[in-house]
Write an enzyme that holds these catalytic residues in place. Structure first.
Site, PDB file in Angstrom:
ATOM      1  N   THR A  51     -10.618  -6.868  -5.201  1.00  0.00           N
ATOM      2  CA  THR A  51     -11.877  -6.801  -5.946  1.00  0.00           C
ATOM      3  C   THR A  51     -12.466  -5.390  -5.854  1.00  0.00           C
ATOM      4  O   THR A  51     -13.019  -4.874  -6.824  1.00  0.00           O
ATOM      5  CB  THR A  51     -12.847  -7.860  -5.394  1.00  0.00           C
ATOM      6  OG1 THR A  51     -12.225  -9.137  -5.582  1.00  0.00           O
ATOM      7  CG2 THR A  51     -14.176  -7.852  -6.119  1.00  0.00           C
ATOM      8  N   GLU A  52     -12.277  -4.760  -4.702  1.00  0.00           N
ATOM      9  CA  GLU A  52     -12.789  -3.400  -4.509  1.00  0.00           C
ATOM     10  C   GLU A  52     -12.049  -2.390  -5.392  1.00  0.00           C
ATOM     11  O   GLU A  52     -12.586  -1.330  -5.717  1.00  0.00           O
ATOM     12  CB  GLU A  52     -12.661  -2.991  -3.034  1.00  0.00           C
ATOM     13  CG  GLU A  52     -13.581  -3.749  -2.083  1.00  0.00           C
ATOM     14  CD  GLU A  52     -13.130  -5.176  -1.760  1.00  0.00           C
ATOM     15  OE1 GLU A  52     -11.936  -5.503  -1.980  1.00  0.00           O
ATOM     16  OE2 GLU A  52     -13.978  -5.975  -1.312  1.00  0.00           O
ATOM     17  N   ASN A  87       1.286   3.396  -2.977  1.00  0.00           N
ATOM     18  CA  ASN A  87       1.802   3.824  -4.294  1.00  0.00           C
ATOM     19  C   ASN A  87       1.250   5.185  -4.702  1.00  0.00           C
ATOM     20  O   ASN A  87       1.975   6.035  -5.215  1.00  0.00           O
ATOM     21  CB  ASN A  87       1.422   2.820  -5.384  1.00  0.00           C
ATOM     22  CG  ASN A  87       2.028   1.454  -5.171  1.00  0.00           C
ATOM     23  OD1 ASN A  87       2.886   1.291  -4.305  1.00  0.00           O
ATOM     24  ND2 ASN A  87       1.596   0.484  -5.951  1.00  0.00           N
ATOM     25  N   GLY A  88      -0.054   5.371  -4.494  1.00  0.00           N
ATOM     26  CA  GLY A  88      -0.703   6.619  -4.897  1.00  0.00           C
ATOM     27  C   GLY A  88      -0.128   7.799  -4.132  1.00  0.00           C
ATOM     28  O   GLY A  88       0.211   8.833  -4.718  1.00  0.00           O
ATOM     29  N   ARG A  89       0.015   7.628  -2.816  1.00  0.00           N
ATOM     30  CA  ARG A  89       0.554   8.721  -2.000  1.00  0.00           C
ATOM     31  C   ARG A  89       2.003   9.029  -2.375  1.00  0.00           C
ATOM     32  O   ARG A  89       2.417  10.179  -2.419  1.00  0.00           O
ATOM     33  CB  ARG A  89       0.463   8.348  -0.503  1.00  0.00           C
ATOM     34  CG  ARG A  89      -0.882   8.683   0.118  1.00  0.00           C
ATOM     35  CD  ARG A  89      -1.087   7.959   1.424  1.00  0.00           C
ATOM     36  NE  ARG A  89      -1.429   6.556   1.195  1.00  0.00           N
ATOM     37  CZ  ARG A  89      -1.490   5.646   2.160  1.00  0.00           C
ATOM     38  NH1 ARG A  89      -1.195   5.981   3.399  1.00  0.00           N
ATOM     39  NH2 ARG A  89      -1.838   4.403   1.871  1.00  0.00           N
ATOM     40  N   TRP A  90       2.746   8.004  -2.675  1.00  0.00           N
ATOM     41  CA  TRP A  90       4.160   8.200  -3.080  1.00  0.00           C
ATOM     42  C   TRP A  90       4.222   9.092  -4.316  1.00  0.00           C
ATOM     43  O   TRP A  90       5.023  10.023  -4.380  1.00  0.00           O
ATOM     44  CB  TRP A  90       4.784   6.823  -3.367  1.00  0.00           C
ATOM     45  CG  TRP A  90       6.252   6.846  -3.631  1.00  0.00           C
ATOM     46  CD1 TRP A  90       7.261   6.678  -2.720  1.00  0.00           C
ATOM     47  CD2 TRP A  90       6.906   7.020  -4.902  1.00  0.00           C
ATOM     48  NE1 TRP A  90       8.483   6.740  -3.334  1.00  0.00           N
ATOM     49  CE2 TRP A  90       8.291   6.953  -4.676  1.00  0.00           C
ATOM     50  CE3 TRP A  90       6.447   7.232  -6.203  1.00  0.00           C
ATOM     51  CZ2 TRP A  90       9.244   7.079  -5.696  1.00  0.00           C
ATOM     52  CZ3 TRP A  90       7.389   7.366  -7.220  1.00  0.00           C
ATOM     53  CH2 TRP A  90       8.762   7.288  -6.973  1.00  0.00           C
ATOM     54  N   ASP A 106       0.831  -1.216   0.000  1.00  0.00           N
ATOM     55  CA  ASP A 106       0.000   0.000   0.000  1.00  0.00           C
ATOM     56  C   ASP A 106       0.860   1.259   0.000  1.00  0.00           C
ATOM     57  O   ASP A 106       1.963   1.274   0.554  1.00  0.00           O
ATOM     58  CB  ASP A 106      -0.929  -0.029   1.226  1.00  0.00           C
ATOM     59  CG  ASP A 106      -2.125   0.889   1.047  1.00  0.00           C
ATOM     60  OD1 ASP A 106      -2.373   1.359  -0.082  1.00  0.00           O
ATOM     61  OD2 ASP A 106      -2.829   1.138   2.052  1.00  0.00           O
ATOM     62  N   HIS A 114       2.627   3.235  -9.024  1.00  0.00           N
ATOM     63  CA  HIS A 114       2.455   1.796  -9.273  1.00  0.00           C
ATOM     64  C   HIS A 114       3.664   1.238 -10.027  1.00  0.00           C
ATOM     65  O   HIS A 114       4.122   0.130  -9.753  1.00  0.00           O
ATOM     66  CB  HIS A 114       1.168   1.542 -10.066  1.00  0.00           C
ATOM     67  CG  HIS A 114      -0.088   1.938  -9.341  1.00  0.00           C
ATOM     68  ND1 HIS A 114      -0.309   1.618  -8.018  1.00  0.00           N
ATOM     69  CD2 HIS A 114      -1.187   2.633  -9.744  1.00  0.00           C
ATOM     70  CE1 HIS A 114      -1.496   2.093  -7.652  1.00  0.00           C
ATOM     71  NE2 HIS A 114      -2.039   2.723  -8.672  1.00  0.00           N
ATOM     72  N   LEU A 161      11.089 -20.529  -4.375  1.00  0.00           N
ATOM     73  CA  LEU A 161      10.138 -19.603  -3.750  1.00  0.00           C
ATOM     74  C   LEU A 161       8.857 -19.622  -4.564  1.00  0.00           C
ATOM     75  O   LEU A 161       8.903 -19.586  -5.795  1.00  0.00           O
ATOM     76  CB  LEU A 161      10.718 -18.174  -3.763  1.00  0.00           C
ATOM     77  CG  LEU A 161       9.751 -17.039  -3.379  1.00  0.00           C
ATOM     78  CD1 LEU A 161       9.443 -17.076  -1.885  1.00  0.00           C
ATOM     79  CD2 LEU A 161      10.341 -15.677  -3.749  1.00  0.00           C
ATOM     80  N   ARG A 185     -11.940   2.027  -8.738  1.00  0.00           N
ATOM     81  CA  ARG A 185     -11.091   3.210  -8.976  1.00  0.00           C
ATOM     82  C   ARG A 185     -11.326   3.747 -10.388  1.00  0.00           C
ATOM     83  O   ARG A 185     -11.884   3.051 -11.238  1.00  0.00           O
ATOM     84  CB  ARG A 185      -9.623   2.824  -8.783  1.00  0.00           C
ATOM     85  CG  ARG A 185      -9.325   2.460  -7.347  1.00  0.00           C
ATOM     86  CD  ARG A 185      -7.845   2.286  -7.116  1.00  0.00           C
ATOM     87  NE  ARG A 185      -7.592   1.971  -5.724  1.00  0.00           N
ATOM     88  CZ  ARG A 185      -6.409   2.055  -5.142  1.00  0.00           C
ATOM     89  NH1 ARG A 185      -5.353   2.442  -5.844  1.00  0.00           N
ATOM     90  NH2 ARG A 185      -6.257   1.751  -3.871  1.00  0.00           N
ATOM     91  N   ARG A 238       1.770  -4.749   6.142  1.00  0.00           N
ATOM     92  CA  ARG A 238       1.078  -3.756   5.324  1.00  0.00           C
ATOM     93  C   ARG A 238       1.861  -2.448   5.403  1.00  0.00           C
ATOM     94  O   ARG A 238       2.065  -1.912   6.487  1.00  0.00           O
ATOM     95  CB  ARG A 238      -0.355  -3.511   5.801  1.00  0.00           C
ATOM     96  CG  ARG A 238      -1.049  -2.478   4.894  1.00  0.00           C
ATOM     97  CD  ARG A 238      -2.484  -2.222   5.230  1.00  0.00           C
ATOM     98  NE  ARG A 238      -3.107  -1.372   4.214  1.00  0.00           N
ATOM     99  CZ  ARG A 238      -4.355  -1.488   3.782  1.00  0.00           C
ATOM    100  NH1 ARG A 238      -5.124  -2.428   4.286  1.00  0.00           N
ATOM    101  NH2 ARG A 238      -4.825  -0.675   2.869  1.00  0.00           N
TER     102      ARG A 238
HETATM  103  C1  IPE Z   1      -5.490  -2.819  -0.337  1.00  0.00           C
HETATM  104  O1  IPE Z   1      -5.160  -1.491  -0.501  1.00  0.00           O
HETATM  105  C2  IPE Z   1      -5.399  -3.537  -1.643  1.00  0.00           C
HETATM  106  C3  IPE Z   1      -4.057  -3.651  -2.216  1.00  0.00           C
HETATM  107  C4  IPE Z   1      -2.948  -3.240  -1.679  1.00  0.00           C
HETATM  108  C5  IPE Z   1      -4.002  -4.287  -3.489  1.00  0.00           C
HETATM  109  P1  IPE Z   1      -6.278  -0.362  -0.696  1.00  0.00           P
HETATM  110  O2  IPE Z   1      -5.537   0.918  -0.775  1.00  0.00           O
HETATM  111  O3  IPE Z   1      -7.151  -0.712  -1.832  1.00  0.00           O
HETATM  112  O4  IPE Z   1      -7.114  -0.483   0.648  1.00  0.00           O
HETATM  113  P2  IPE Z   1      -7.964   0.585   1.450  1.00  0.00           P
HETATM  114  O5  IPE Z   1      -8.967   1.152   0.489  1.00  0.00           O
HETATM  115  O6  IPE Z   1      -7.025   1.647   1.916  1.00  0.00           O
HETATM  116  O7  IPE Z   1      -8.566  -0.179   2.582  1.00  0.00           O
HETATM  117  C1  IPE Z   2      -1.531   0.161  -3.419  1.00  0.00           C
HETATM  118  O1  IPE Z   2      -1.326   1.524  -3.463  1.00  0.00           O
HETATM  119  C2  IPE Z   2      -1.688  -0.451  -4.787  1.00  0.00           C
HETATM  120  C3  IPE Z   2      -3.051  -0.846  -5.124  1.00  0.00           C
HETATM  121  C4  IPE Z   2      -4.079  -0.805  -4.339  1.00  0.00           C
HETATM  122  C5  IPE Z   2      -3.248  -1.341  -6.467  1.00  0.00           C
HETATM  123  P1  IPE Z   2      -2.528   2.547  -3.481  1.00  0.00           P
HETATM  124  O2  IPE Z   2      -2.865   2.847  -4.907  1.00  0.00           O
HETATM  125  O3  IPE Z   2      -3.652   2.064  -2.658  1.00  0.00           O
HETATM  126  O4  IPE Z   2      -1.850   3.822  -2.819  1.00  0.00           O
HETATM  127  P2  IPE Z   2      -2.493   4.831  -1.794  1.00  0.00           P
HETATM  128  O5  IPE Z   2      -3.035   4.027  -0.655  1.00  0.00           O
HETATM  129  O6  IPE Z   2      -3.578   5.549  -2.526  1.00  0.00           O
HETATM  130  O7  IPE Z   2      -1.375   5.714  -1.393  1.00  0.00           O
HETATM  131 MG    MG Z   3      -4.131   2.303  -0.702  1.00  0.00          MG
END
Ligand code: IPE
Ligand code: IPE
Ligand code: MG
Length: 237
Positions: free
Chosen positions: A62-63, A18-21, A16, A33, A127, A67, A184
């Site tokens: 799945t959720e 990637n987006g914030r980075w 978790d 990503h 592995l 996006r 996580r």
């Molecule tokens: C969980 O991260 C799913 C993956 C890392 C693939 P999310 O970013 O989707 O989860 P929430 O929305 O913060 O709970």
């Molecule tokens: C995790 O990073 C990757 C996926 C869920 C695919 P995020 O995309 O959830 O990154 P944040 O949580 O928005 O920073």
């Molecule tokens: Mg996230």
């Protein structure tokens, strides 16, 4: 006293942040990503070096279909490109790749890439890299319940025979042991529908570091945290 070296057999990571980075750098989310793929490479290396047998990576829930389409498309593109680019090295390193999750929702192109990497790396045994894609733990449990119910309805299974082993055997993860350690990144302290059944006695670790910044040292640190934990499984020690 010198701490006995306790290496988890199975490490599962919720990748978790990637987006914030990317946002912190004024970049589009997909840049994060892409950078996350480098962390996957490092995690695989560190897992191999430490003798971890199973590494499960939560790559797409799945959720996550909810996006924006551009982000979902970018993720699918990165997945396919990474499969093509990384497979030779994964094979050379002795890594077998397996996917868990519902693959029927992916495009034919993605499904072909997944089937290809699984077939291509199937003979490796150092592995096992498990990719959780379109994965949802609750859907997995629903699917398992349905499969067992179908067997029972067909007269092939006596409901009295349904036990923990049978349920575990009806999950996507039937081929691997439960995770010993779930990491996580990004400081979020939740499981987000990941391995709910399998996590029963897993040790949980929530480092602040964002996934693209997850280095081999961070992986080693997670193993050190794990080694210092006292797993009791409900017993007195
Ligand atoms: C969980 O991260 C799913 C993956 C890392 C693939 P999310 O970013 O989707 O989860 P929430 O929305 O913060 O709970
Ligand atoms: C995790 O990073 C990757 C996926 C869920 C695919 P995020 O995309 O959830 O990154 P944040 O949580 O928005 O920073
Ligand atoms: Mg996230």
């Amino acid at each position: 006293m010198i701490q006995e070296r306790k290496i988890p057999r199975h490490v599962a990571i919720i990748m978790d942040g990637n987006g914030r980075w990317a946002e912190q750098r004024g970049e589009e989310r997909y840049v994060g990503h892409m950078q996350g793929v480098e962390s996957v490479r490092r995690a695989v290396k560190a897992a191999l070096r430490n003798g971890v047998e199973y590494l499960t990576l939560y790559a797409f829930s799945t959720e996550n279909w909810g996006r924006p389409a551009e982000e979902v498309n970018a993720l699918m593109e990165i997945l396919c490109k990474s499969i093509v680019a990384e497979t030779p090295e994964l094979k050379a390193q002795g890594v077998r790749v397996r996917m868990i999750g519902d693959r029927s929702r992916f495009s034919e192109r993605v499904r072909k890439h997944l089937a290809w990497i699984e077939a291509e790396t199937g003979g490796q045994e150092k592995l096992t890299l498990v990719l959780a894609l379109n994965y949802s733990s609750r859907s997995e449990l629903v699917r398992a319940a349905r499969r067992l119910a179908e067997e029972a309805a067909a007269g092939a299974l006596d409901p009295a025979q349904i036990d923990e082993r049978r349920i575990a055997g009806a999950l996507y993860t039937d081929f691997c042991p439960d995770p010993d350690l779930i990491v996580r990144t990004s400081g979020e302290c939740r499981l987000s529908n990941f391995l709910l059944w399998q996590a029963s006695y897993a040790e949980l670790y929530f480092p602040e570091v964002l996934w693209p910044d997850f280095t081999e040292e961070e992986f080693d640190k997670a193993l050190a945290v794990y080694a210092a934990r006292d797993r009791r499984f409900g017993l007195v020690k």
